[in-house]
Design a protein around this motif. Structure first.
Motif, mmCIF file in Angstrom:
data_model
loop_
_atom_site.group_PDB
_atom_site.id
_atom_site.type_symbol
_atom_site.label_atom_id
_atom_site.label_comp_id
_atom_site.label_asym_id
_atom_site.label_seq_id
_atom_site.Cartn_x
_atom_site.Cartn_y
_atom_site.Cartn_z
ATOM 1 N N VAL A 174 34.724 -77.435 -11.959
ATOM 2 C CA VAL A 174 36.105 -77.896 -11.765
ATOM 3 C C VAL A 174 36.557 -77.627 -10.333
ATOM 4 O O VAL A 174 37.187 -78.473 -9.688
ATOM 5 N N LEU A 175 36.207 -76.442 -9.819
ATOM 6 C CA LEU A 175 36.595 -76.101 -8.446
ATOM 7 C C LEU A 175 35.914 -77.027 -7.439
ATOM 8 O O LEU A 175 36.502 -77.360 -6.397
ATOM 9 N N THR A 176 34.679 -77.453 -7.745
ATOM 10 C CA THR A 176 33.980 -78.385 -6.869
ATOM 11 C C THR A 176 34.742 -79.699 -6.749
ATOM 12 O O THR A 176 34.775 -80.327 -5.678
ATOM 13 N N TYR A 177 35.374 -80.111 -7.845
ATOM 14 C CA TYR A 177 36.165 -81.347 -7.824
ATOM 15 C C TYR A 177 37.418 -81.187 -6.966
ATOM 16 O O TYR A 177 37.775 -82.088 -6.195
ATOM 17 N N PHE A 178 38.096 -80.035 -7.093
ATOM 18 C CA PHE A 178 39.342 -79.821 -6.357
ATOM 19 C C PHE A 178 39.100 -79.353 -4.920
ATOM 20 O O PHE A 178 39.710 -79.864 -3.977
ATOM 21 N N GLU A 179 38.215 -78.355 -4.762
ATOM 22 C CA GLU A 179 37.981 -77.738 -3.451
ATOM 23 C C GLU A 179 36.487 -77.509 -3.250
ATOM 24 O O GLU A 179 35.968 -76.421 -3.475
ATOM 25 N N PRO A 180 35.734 -78.547 -2.850
ATOM 26 C CA PRO A 180 34.273 -78.412 -2.697
ATOM 27 C C PRO A 180 33.862 -77.353 -1.678
ATOM 28 O O PRO A 180 32.842 -76.681 -1.862
ATOM 29 N N ILE A 181 34.635 -77.189 -0.612
ATOM 30 C CA ILE A 181 34.298 -76.177 0.396
ATOM 31 C C ILE A 181 34.372 -74.780 -0.206
ATOM 32 O O ILE A 181 33.492 -73.933 0.000
ATOM 33 N N LEU A 182 35.414 -74.545 -0.986
ATOM 34 C CA LEU A 182 35.592 -73.239 -1.628
ATOM 35 C C LEU A 182 34.501 -72.988 -2.668
ATOM 36 O O LEU A 182 34.000 -71.869 -2.808
ATOM 37 N N ALA A 183 34.114 -74.027 -3.406
ATOM 38 C CA ALA A 183 33.045 -73.895 -4.399
ATOM 39 C C ALA A 183 31.718 -73.569 -3.716
ATOM 40 O O ALA A 183 30.971 -72.699 -4.181
ATOM 41 N N PHE A 184 31.431 -74.245 -2.614
ATOM 42 C CA PHE A 184 30.202 -73.966 -1.869
ATOM 43 C C PHE A 184 30.184 -72.534 -1.358
ATOM 44 O O PHE A 184 29.152 -71.855 -1.415
ATOM 45 N N PHE A 185 31.334 -72.041 -0.888
ATOM 46 C CA PHE A 185 31.413 -70.664 -0.403
ATOM 47 C C PHE A 185 31.097 -69.672 -1.519
ATOM 48 O O PHE A 185 30.392 -68.681 -1.305
ATOM 49 N N ASN A 186 31.591 -69.928 -2.738
ATOM 50 C CA ASN A 186 31.339 -69.024 -3.857
ATOM 51 C C ASN A 186 29.871 -69.036 -4.277
ATOM 52 O O ASN A 186 29.328 -67.997 -4.658
ATOM 53 N N VAL A 187 29.225 -70.205 -4.223
ATOM 54 C CA VAL A 187 27.788 -70.280 -4.526
ATOM 55 C C VAL A 187 27.000 -69.489 -3.479
ATOM 56 O O VAL A 187 26.075 -68.725 -3.813
ATOM 57 N N PHE A 188 27.370 -69.652 -2.220
ATOM 58 C CA PHE A 188 26.696 -68.938 -1.132
ATOM 59 C C PHE A 188 26.866 -67.425 -1.295
ATOM 60 O O PHE A 188 25.912 -66.657 -1.114
ATOM 61 N N PHE A 189 28.065 -66.977 -1.678
ATOM 62 C CA PHE A 189 28.326 -65.552 -1.858
ATOM 63 C C PHE A 189 27.494 -64.999 -3.006
ATOM 64 O O PHE A 189 26.968 -63.879 -2.919
ATOM 65 N N LEU A 190 27.349 -65.773 -4.099
ATOM 66 C CA LEU A 190 26.550 -65.312 -5.241
ATOM 67 C C LEU A 190 25.081 -65.152 -4.851
ATOM 68 O O LEU A 190 24.431 -64.182 -5.254
ATOM 69 N N ILE A 191 24.567 -66.090 -4.050
ATOM 70 C CA ILE A 191 23.181 -65.979 -3.583
ATOM 71 C C ILE A 191 23.011 -64.724 -2.732
ATOM 72 O O ILE A 191 22.029 -63.985 -2.875
ATOM 73 N N CYS A 192 23.973 -64.466 -1.843
ATOM 74 C CA CYS A 192 23.921 -63.255 -1.010
ATOM 75 C C CYS A 192 23.986 -61.998 -1.874
ATOM 76 O O CYS A 192 23.290 -61.013 -1.622
ATOM 77 N N PHE A 193 24.814 -62.026 -2.910
ATOM 78 C CA PHE A 193 24.951 -60.894 -3.822
ATOM 79 C C PHE A 193 23.621 -60.590 -4.510
ATOM 80 O O PHE A 193 23.200 -59.433 -4.594
ATOM 81 N N MET A 194 22.943 -61.636 -5.006
ATOM 82 C CA MET A 194 21.659 -61.443 -5.669
ATOM 83 C C MET A 194 20.601 -60.939 -4.688
ATOM 84 O O MET A 194 19.760 -60.112 -5.034
ATOM 85 N N PHE A 195 20.655 -61.428 -3.439
ATOM 86 C CA PHE A 195 19.693 -60.966 -2.439
ATOM 87 C C PHE A 195 19.902 -59.479 -2.138
ATOM 88 O O PHE A 195 18.941 -58.704 -2.060
#
Length: 406
Positions: A174-195
């Motif tokens: 849903v966030l990707t539909y409203f704010e794709p930049i913000l959604a991409f940032f959250n995906v990037f943060f999750l990848i960094c968290f797992m790393f």
């Protein structure tokens, strides 16, 4: 990917999901149907929550501009009382609260069902291994099977938190539909968290790098198993889980603050109105809820990491061996895969006792000869499927039989 995300002491989360997938995939039709039904209930609960969030959004929108949500105005017109703006907001939010309560009831049904499903998967796997001639353990040694209790305790925690992950996934869409930049940032943060999670190591006591003794390992396993079952927490296991719980909460707070900061720097639309801000903060909160469960479940797998990897390897080898059509002759050579929990493992790794161990297990297995294929069956991370297939196709003869010494 699993090779890189399961190296740290607290990064067995991906491996746990991998094992869950393998067990559900290999389960009976009845158990798979039960799993799909429970997942369907999960999805229904998510839709109810999404509908509730939508009602909440329109209620706030009506509070800001009474003409923007006509249906609320029409509903209020049927009530013969005059309400203030705040009272109208409370009334408009009542259906949202009702749907949230209903979704929690639906969710509880699924949580109980998934908990029972994990227990059935555990019983099926125990029965399968104890009846298999390929799974061999030392006489009167139940280390492997006791550790399995803790592994399935962590799996139950994973299943009970499945709603959190599913909720985050839907919110991200849903966030990707409203704010794709913000959604991409959250995906990037999750990848960094797992790393970063793969870099977290268990603290050594007194600077000693010696391995835990078998007794200490079993005590740690018993502590974590008791903790997962809710029957008590030792100081050691409590410190381990609490440290990772705090780590997850800190990650949640950081990503929420950083998301707002990204919105300010990039001048995103969700900061231009109260209704968009409210919806975005709801979605961000649901997305950020995944960090604490990931950290805590990973930490709960620490005492059972070797058991977890052994289970995945065994399941993958058995599946590939089952898919490969091989005509067995009378087994003459036993190929041994030895896990960490195997009590006689030291006999095979010590050059002075390896011949004694080979003679002992030739008699036990009823073969003419044995060869240790690997004594590091649960060392770091699960083996890749392509390597297993290559071994089966190019290094396994019809007179060979594979045995897993657990």
């Amino acid at each position: 990917m699993n090779k890189y995300l399961s190296k740290g002491d607290y990064a067995a989360f991906i491996s746990l999901m991998h094992l869950s997938y393998l067990l559900v995939k290999g389960a009976s039709n009845k158990e798979r149907s039960s799993f799909l039904l429970l997942v369907g209930i999960y999805i229904a609960s998510i839709f109810l929550q999404g509908f509730a969030i939508g009602l909440f959004y329109f209620g706030v929108q009506h509070y800001i501009d009474a003409t923007s949500s006509g249906y609320i105005t029409r509903i209020l017109s049927y009530i013969p009382f005059d309400f203030t703006k705040v009272e109208q907001l409370v009334i408009s939010l009542a259906p949202a609260i009702l749907f949230l309560v209903l979704s929690s009831k639906v969710l509880s049904v699924s949580r109980v069902g998934l908990s029972r499903l994990v227990l059935r998967l555990r019983e099926s796997l125990l029965e399968k291994y104890k009846n298999s001639t390929q799974i061999v353990s030392c006489e009167s040694d139940e280390t492997f099977y006791k550790s399995m209790d803790g592994t399935f305790g962590a799996m139950r925690a994973l299943f009970l938190n499945a709603f959190v992950f599913a909720q985050a996934l839907v919110s991200l869409a849903v966030l990707t539909y409203f704010e794709p930049i913000l959604a991409f940032f959250n995906v990037f943060f999750l990848i960094c968290f797992m790393f970063v999670l793969t870099k977290v190591k268990q603290k050594k006591t007194g600077g000693s790098d010696k391995k835990e003794s078998q007794k200490d390992a079993m005590e740690a396993a018993a502590e974590a198993a008791a903790e997962m079952e809710g029957v008590g927490i030792s100081s050691k296991s409590f410190e381990r889980l609490e440290r990772m719980r705090i780590y997850g909460r800190n990650a949640t707070n950081i990503v929420l603050f950083s998301s707002v900061l990204v919105g300010v720097v990039a001048s995103l639309d969700f900061l231009t109105s109260l209704d968009k801000l409210t919806l975005s903060l709801f979605l961000l909160r649901y997305i950020s809820n995944v960090y604490t469960p990931i950290a805590v479940i990973s930490a709960s797998c620490v005492p059972f990491k070797a058991n977890l990897i052994t289970l995945i390897n065994i399941e993958n080898y058995l599946r590939v061996l089952g898919l490969t059509e091989r005509k067995y002759e009378n087994a003459k050579m036993g190929l041994l895969f030895i896990s960490k929990s195997f009590q006689d493992r030291a006999l095979f790794t010590d050059p002075n006792t390896i011949s004694q161990a080979e003679d002992k297990y030739k008699e036990i297995l009823g073969v003419e000869n044995v060869r240790v294929e690997t004594a590091k069956f649960s060392k770091d991370y699960p083996r890749e499927i392509k390597k297993i297939k290559y071994f089966v196709r190019h290094h396994l003869r019809s007179s060979d039989e594979v045995y897993f010494l657990v």
